[in-house]
Write a protein that holds these residues in place. Structure first.
Motif, PDB file in Angstrom:
ATOM      1  N   TYR A 191      88.096  -1.607  79.733  1.00 25.29           N
ATOM      2  CA  TYR A 191      89.442  -1.356  80.251  1.00 25.29           C
ATOM      3  C   TYR A 191      90.053  -0.172  79.520  1.00 25.29           C
ATOM      4  O   TYR A 191      89.991  -0.087  78.293  1.00 25.29           O
ATOM      5  CB  TYR A 191      90.334  -2.593  80.075  1.00 25.29           C
ATOM      6  CG  TYR A 191      91.718  -2.404  80.651  1.00 25.29           C
ATOM      7  CD1 TYR A 191      91.951  -2.591  82.005  1.00 25.29           C
ATOM      8  CD2 TYR A 191      92.782  -2.005  79.838  1.00 25.29           C
ATOM      9  CE1 TYR A 191      93.219  -2.394  82.544  1.00 25.29           C
ATOM     10  CE2 TYR A 191      94.045  -1.805  80.369  1.00 25.29           C
ATOM     11  CZ  TYR A 191      94.255  -2.000  81.725  1.00 25.29           C
ATOM     12  OH  TYR A 191      95.505  -1.792  82.255  1.00 25.29           O
ATOM     13  N   GLN A 192      90.648   0.729  80.291  1.00 24.87           N
ATOM     14  CA  GLN A 192      91.327   1.894  79.733  1.00 24.87           C
ATOM     15  C   GLN A 192      92.820   1.596  79.654  1.00 24.87           C
ATOM     16  O   GLN A 192      93.478   1.407  80.681  1.00 24.87           O
ATOM     17  CB  GLN A 192      91.082   3.121  80.622  1.00 24.87           C
ATOM     18  CG  GLN A 192      91.764   4.390  80.139  1.00 24.87           C
ATOM     19  CD  GLN A 192      91.189   4.903  78.834  1.00 24.87           C
ATOM     20  OE1 GLN A 192      89.974   4.975  78.664  1.00 24.87           O
ATOM     21  NE2 GLN A 192      92.062   5.257  77.902  1.00 24.87           N
ATOM     22  N   LEU A 193      93.347   1.519  78.440  1.00 28.11           N
ATOM     23  CA  LEU A 193      94.773   1.251  78.279  1.00 28.11           C
ATOM     24  C   LEU A 193      95.585   2.372  78.911  1.00 28.11           C
ATOM     25  O   LEU A 193      95.307   3.554  78.713  1.00 28.11           O
ATOM     26  CB  LEU A 193      95.131   1.116  76.800  1.00 28.11           C
ATOM     27  CG  LEU A 193      94.652  -0.178  76.126  1.00 28.11           C
ATOM     28  CD1 LEU A 193      94.800  -0.078  74.617  1.00 28.11           C
ATOM     29  CD2 LEU A 193      95.422  -1.380  76.656  1.00 28.11           C
ATOM     30  N   TRP A 211      86.032  -4.562  76.746  1.00 22.93           N
ATOM     31  CA  TRP A 211      86.214  -5.181  78.055  1.00 22.93           C
ATOM     32  C   TRP A 211      86.261  -4.138  79.171  1.00 22.93           C
ATOM     33  O   TRP A 211      86.697  -4.432  80.281  1.00 22.93           O
ATOM     34  CB  TRP A 211      87.477  -6.043  78.047  1.00 22.93           C
ATOM     35  CG  TRP A 211      87.310  -7.252  77.172  1.00 22.93           C
ATOM     36  CD1 TRP A 211      87.506  -7.322  75.823  1.00 22.93           C
ATOM     37  CD2 TRP A 211      86.871  -8.545  77.581  1.00 22.93           C
ATOM     38  NE1 TRP A 211      87.218  -8.588  75.371  1.00 22.93           N
ATOM     39  CE2 TRP A 211      86.825  -9.362  76.422  1.00 22.93           C
ATOM     40  CE3 TRP A 211      86.512  -9.101  78.814  1.00 22.93           C
ATOM     41  CZ2 TRP A 211      86.434 -10.694  76.467  1.00 22.93           C
ATOM     42  CZ3 TRP A 211      86.128 -10.434  78.851  1.00 22.93           C
ATOM     43  CH2 TRP A 211      86.094 -11.216  77.690  1.00 22.93           C
ATOM     44  N   TRP A 222      95.611 -10.355  79.275  1.00 23.43           N
ATOM     45  CA  TRP A 222      94.231 -10.450  79.761  1.00 23.43           C
ATOM     46  C   TRP A 222      93.860 -11.895  80.045  1.00 23.43           C
ATOM     47  O   TRP A 222      94.596 -12.827  79.722  1.00 23.43           O
ATOM     48  CB  TRP A 222      93.295  -9.837  78.718  1.00 23.43           C
ATOM     49  CG  TRP A 222      92.012  -9.269  79.256  1.00 23.43           C
ATOM     50  CD1 TRP A 222      90.739  -9.626  78.911  1.00 23.43           C
ATOM     51  CD2 TRP A 222      91.876  -8.218  80.221  1.00 23.43           C
ATOM     52  NE1 TRP A 222      89.824  -8.864  79.596  1.00 23.43           N
ATOM     53  CE2 TRP A 222      90.493  -7.997  80.411  1.00 23.43           C
ATOM     54  CE3 TRP A 222      92.798  -7.456  80.944  1.00 23.43           C
ATOM     55  CZ2 TRP A 222      90.009  -7.038  81.305  1.00 23.43           C
ATOM     56  CZ3 TRP A 222      92.318  -6.505  81.830  1.00 23.43           C
ATOM     57  CH2 TRP A 222      90.940  -6.305  82.000  1.00 23.43           C
ATOM     58  N   ALA A 231      90.145  -3.145  73.766  1.00 22.50           N
ATOM     59  CA  ALA A 231      90.115  -2.864  75.204  1.00 22.50           C
ATOM     60  C   ALA A 231      88.776  -2.277  75.636  1.00 22.50           C
ATOM     61  O   ALA A 231      88.259  -2.606  76.714  1.00 22.50           O
ATOM     62  CB  ALA A 231      91.261  -1.919  75.570  1.00 22.50           C
ATOM     63  N   ARG A 232      88.207  -1.427  74.798  1.00 22.79           N
ATOM     64  CA  ARG A 232      86.949  -0.766  75.164  1.00 22.79           C
ATOM     65  C   ARG A 232      85.825  -1.774  75.396  1.00 22.79           C
ATOM     66  O   ARG A 232      84.975  -1.579  76.266  1.00 22.79           O
ATOM     67  CB  ARG A 232      86.563   0.222  74.058  1.00 22.79           C
ATOM     68  CG  ARG A 232      85.328   1.049  74.372  1.00 22.79           C
ATOM     69  CD  ARG A 232      85.100   2.148  73.350  1.00 22.79           C
ATOM     70  NE  ARG A 232      84.807   1.624  72.021  1.00 22.79           N
ATOM     71  CZ  ARG A 232      85.635   1.704  70.984  1.00 22.79           C
ATOM     72  NH1 ARG A 232      86.817   2.273  71.123  1.00 22.79           N
ATOM     73  NH2 ARG A 232      85.298   1.220  69.804  1.00 22.79           N
ATOM     74  N   ASN A 291      99.479  -2.432  74.809  1.00 24.48           N
ATOM     75  CA  ASN A 291      98.760  -3.695  74.945  1.00 24.48           C
ATOM     76  C   ASN A 291      98.952  -4.242  76.341  1.00 24.48           C
ATOM     77  O   ASN A 291      99.967  -3.970  76.989  1.00 24.48           O
ATOM     78  CB  ASN A 291      99.231  -4.706  73.895  1.00 24.48           C
ATOM     79  CG  ASN A 291     100.669  -5.154  74.091  1.00 24.48           C
ATOM     80  OD1 ASN A 291     100.930  -6.209  74.678  1.00 24.48           O
ATOM     81  ND2 ASN A 291     101.637  -4.364  73.613  1.00 24.48           N
ATOM     82  N   SER A 295      87.076  -4.490  85.595  1.00 22.73           N
ATOM     83  CA  SER A 295      86.676  -4.656  84.196  1.00 22.73           C
ATOM     84  C   SER A 295      85.830  -5.903  83.996  1.00 22.73           C
ATOM     85  O   SER A 295      84.828  -5.881  83.271  1.00 22.73           O
ATOM     86  CB  SER A 295      87.919  -4.726  83.302  1.00 22.73           C
ATOM     87  OG  SER A 295      88.614  -3.502  83.293  1.00 22.73           O
ATOM     88  N   GLU A 337      93.979  -1.189  71.477  1.00 23.96           N
ATOM     89  CA  GLU A 337      92.976  -0.201  71.075  1.00 23.96           C
ATOM     90  C   GLU A 337      92.257  -0.635  69.805  1.00 23.96           C
ATOM     91  O   GLU A 337      91.032  -0.545  69.699  1.00 23.96           O
ATOM     92  CB  GLU A 337      93.636   1.162  70.857  1.00 23.96           C
ATOM     93  CG  GLU A 337      92.646   2.260  70.487  1.00 23.96           C
ATOM     94  CD  GLU A 337      93.311   3.614  70.345  1.00 23.96           C
ATOM     95  OE1 GLU A 337      92.635   4.548  69.874  1.00 23.96           O
ATOM     96  OE2 GLU A 337      94.496   3.740  70.702  1.00 23.96           O
ATOM     97  N   LEU A 341      94.672  -7.131  75.196  1.00 26.68           N
ATOM     98  CA  LEU A 341      93.811  -5.986  74.914  1.00 26.68           C
ATOM     99  C   LEU A 341      94.624  -4.929  74.185  1.00 26.68           C
ATOM    100  O   LEU A 341      95.740  -4.600  74.593  1.00 26.68           O
ATOM    101  CB  LEU A 341      93.252  -5.390  76.204  1.00 26.68           C
ATOM    102  CG  LEU A 341      92.345  -6.267  77.070  1.00 26.68           C
ATOM    103  CD1 LEU A 341      91.730  -5.424  78.191  1.00 26.68           C
ATOM    104  CD2 LEU A 341      91.257  -6.942  76.258  1.00 26.68           C
TER     105      LEU A 341
END
Length: 247
Positions: A116-118, A114, A39, A111-112, A36, A135, A61, A59
């Motif tokens: 953004y790749q964790l 926004w 954000w 996350a997806r 996580n 992002s 998954e 954020l």
């Protein structure tokens, strides 16, 4: 059931891993191997912005999986914050929870959504500023032209968060509001960057409907390889394209 309105506050710049109870949820999730990251306003504040913070936005998954862990740890689910009740990114696809009788919620976002790749390599749950900016620009570009009319307040809120970045410096001390900072961003986001860094107070903001249409078109053209973004010439402001057809 908690309140729908959170209380704003200002943060002192500090590491989220140093015992700050506000970030307890981050540590609880990490202990259960749930990646996580922090954000929105909290991220900006921890990077040095003087913006106020309300709910803590994270954020993850899968918001439902993350929420279950926190609910099992004594949190309870809350209704969406009143100011976002008509914005599905917050009211439908995110989950808001809080400690009993707490005025501050924890909002779990996918996350997806926004862009953004964790990444397990993020330290203290805090993404670097350029990752956040990439992002957020991508999120802003993907607001439909219809939503830019029907939900203008939300679109301007996203634009405001982007704009806050341009009062900050990265970890090396480089100001975001510099032409060279564009090298930290994805090519398809650099036209927005050049627009903001060259903006004159007399000119329209990058957040206007016409500028949004312009940047949606330019971002697509950059991805297609038919436009290359370059710094704006001094005193020359690029006029918006006449028409943008949504794909």
């Amino acid at each position: 059931m908690g309140n729908t309105k959170s209380t704003p506050r200002r943060l002192k710049q500090a590491s989220p891993s140093m015992g700050n109870s506000r970030y307890e949820a981050c540590r609880l999730l990490a202990d259960k191997q749930i990646p996580n990251v922090i954000w929105l306003e909290d991220l900006l504040a921890l990077h040095g912005s003087n913006t106020q913070v309300w709910d803590l936005h994270l954020l993850v998954e899968d918001p439902r999986t993350a929420a279950k862990i926190l609910l099992d740890s004594g949190y309870e689910e809350m209704p969406p914050e009143a100011r976002f009740e008509n914005d599905p990114e917050f009211s439908k696809r995110a989950i808001r929870i809080a400690r009993y009788r707490s005025s501050t919620g924890v909002v779990l976002h996918m996350a997806r959504e926004w862009y953004y790749q964790l990444d397990d390599g993020v330290q203290d749950f805090l993404p670097p500023l350029h990752s956040f900016l990439d992002s957020m620009i991508e999120f802003w570009l993907n607001i439909s032209s219809q939503d830019y009319v029907d939900r203008l307040g939300f679109a301007l809120y996203i634009g405001c968060l982007i704009n806050y970045c341009y009062y900050l410096h990265n970890s090396e001390g480089e100001p975001v509001k510099s032409l060279t900072y564009a090298e930290n961003l994805k090519p398809e986001h650099r036209e927005v960057h050049y627009n903001i860094t060259s903006a004159d107070p007399k000119e329209e903001s990058f957040t206007t409907t016409s500028r949004h249409m312009y940047h949606v078109r330019r971002s697509r053209e950059i991805k297609e390889g038919i436009f290359v973004s370059r710094p704006y010439e001094k005193g020359v402001f690029r006029a918006p394209l006449a028409t943008v057809l949504e794909q």
